[in-house]
Design an enzyme around this catalytic site. Sequence first.
Site, PDB file in Angstrom:
ATOM      1  N   LYS A 201       0.981  -1.392  -0.223  1.00 46.54           N
ATOM      2  CA  LYS A 201       0.124   0.052  -0.018  1.00 46.54           C
ATOM      3  C   LYS A 201       0.713   1.312   0.081  1.00 46.54           C
ATOM      4  CE  LYS A 201      -4.296   1.383  -0.057  1.00 46.54           C
ATOM      5  NZ  LYS A 201      -4.710   1.344  -1.496  1.00 46.54           N
ATOM      6  N   SER A 399      -8.484   0.226  -5.410  1.00 46.15           N
ATOM      7  CA  SER A 399      -9.014   0.600  -3.809  1.00 46.15           C
ATOM      8  C   SER A 399     -10.270   0.632  -3.714  1.00 46.15           C
ATOM      9  CB  SER A 399      -7.857   1.728  -3.315  1.00 46.15           C
ATOM     10  OG  SER A 399      -6.664   1.635  -3.021  1.00 46.15           O
TER      11      SER A 399
END
Length: 611
Positions: A201, A399
């Site tokens: 991430k 996402s």
Amino acid sequence: MGNFFKQIFANLIGTLLGLMLFTSVITTGLVILIFAFTISQSTKLVVKNNSVLVFNLSMKITESKPNNNQLLRKIIYNDNEPRMPLRSILTSIDKASKDNKIVAIYINGSIAKGANEVGFATLKEIRQALKKFRSSGKQVIAYGVNWGEKEYYLSSVANKILLNPLGKVEINGFDSQPIFLAGALQKYGVGVQVLRMGKFKGAVEALILEKLSPENRQQTQKLLNDMWGEWLTTVGNSRKISPQNLQLIADNQGILLADKAKNYGFVDQVAYFDEVVKDLKKITNSKKNEKTFTQITLDKYSNLTHGISHATKNSKNKIAVVYAEGEIVDGEGKYKQVGGDYFAKVFRKIRQCKDIKAVVLRINSPGGSATASEIIQREVHLTREVKPVVVSMGDVAASGGYWIAADANRIFAEAFTITGSIGVFGVSFNIKDLGNNNGITWDSVKTGNYADAETVSRPKSAEELKLYQRSINQIYSFFLNKVAKGRNLPLEEVGKIAQGRVWSGIVAKEIGLVDEIGGLNAAITYAVKQAKLGNNWIIQEYPQVDSLKEWLFSKAAQETTKTLGIRDKSLQIQNPIMAEFQKLHREVAIWQGMNDPKGVYARLLFNILIK
């Protein structure tokens, strides 16, 4: 004193009456302008025999139809810059392939700003439509001056490619250069504390590092390799140049001037614009004394060809196409934002409408608020229980953009689509050092241990960070379960392909995050089949544009008046230094839309600009 107040009162009344009169005149003038503009746009257009359909690459390519703010700016500024939604472009090219009056498509790449502003996934959809047009037996001719990889990728589908004698073709590979703000934040005394789940991430790295982490570099390199490989294969097949030779040219040449571009097989002819016009006049059987060839622009042709050719114009059966474009935010959202509450209402309306038989959710979003993503995803889930929901991914659906897609009946993406990034993060800023360095201090009085946990006057304590990390962990687990259930994958497998990692569309299909490689029209076709509608259906798009009356007296008008003096010049600037400042501005502007009530985000934070 009485006369004084009378005078003041009289002046006040006069001012108010004047303002009312001024407002009335402005509103009346605005209505007249819009009416005149509408009349001028509805002028009867005719396609002449032996016409060439002109596709100007300077045209702005959008996802959905222009909203009323854009319409008003177009009227007031006499802004004639063409802009078209992707679906209208695809539909028009499809119509033209069956139109006996259209003999060819001319791709005018003299100014290729429009094609350069969208991603490769969008360009691939258009390229596929052009390829289908060419397979109908008609010609595609492309002319350019300075072609980058995006413009050339699209134009390489042509039967004949022409380049200006002083033109060039850029063949040097893809690159991505994210900006890192950690040094600047530290310099000015802004503290940053990051919480995240997913070792890939990389969304928050711009705030805490000065260069890519090994994990982020790995995933970015893989993404670029996948997309570059697709480019090499597609262009190579069209121009009969092997991917290996293309790579050698990219590594050793980079930029090809006109003569070399022709020698290597990238262009068929080096020519000036007037010579291109001369050739097109022959194709259209135009007379020598005529100024130009018989033609109609793509946007004007689109006005004559509403709808999709195999749909029934007056059918009561509708396919809803919902455009989720921009960052996902809590609340209603603004233009080019995906507001959780607003899109929830849209899906509730669609679910309750009996005429709507299926839904295509078109996603072009890097994600955003985890809360808003869940609100939308719930409505998608409930809608799927009533009617088919099909997802079409555009340039990016990552996402939160993947969160809202996960529960669809089927997911379509292009090979160039950026997707995945299944992970969450939270960021806490504080200005303690900034304040202290300038003589500012804070104190606190509270009735609970965590009463001031949201303050920006100090860093969060270790106990507070544990509290927030627990929330991050729970939401990440929630996200994984959503994907596992929606995609019918084992939770352990989702855990391996998640970790916030970004994937190309072609790899996403291999690992089960995507069902099919295909564009918007492929998703619509699938939705029609699922709803068993045959040829009896029409498209209804959302968000819907308000009527003129609703718009004139709505909050949208207020928003427009604030921005009337602003022209969209930013994307026209070519200076590389200014381009970096614009990139920095986009990075900082991201934070303005981050309004999740829990402070937790499922977002591809950094702007992946591939060029």
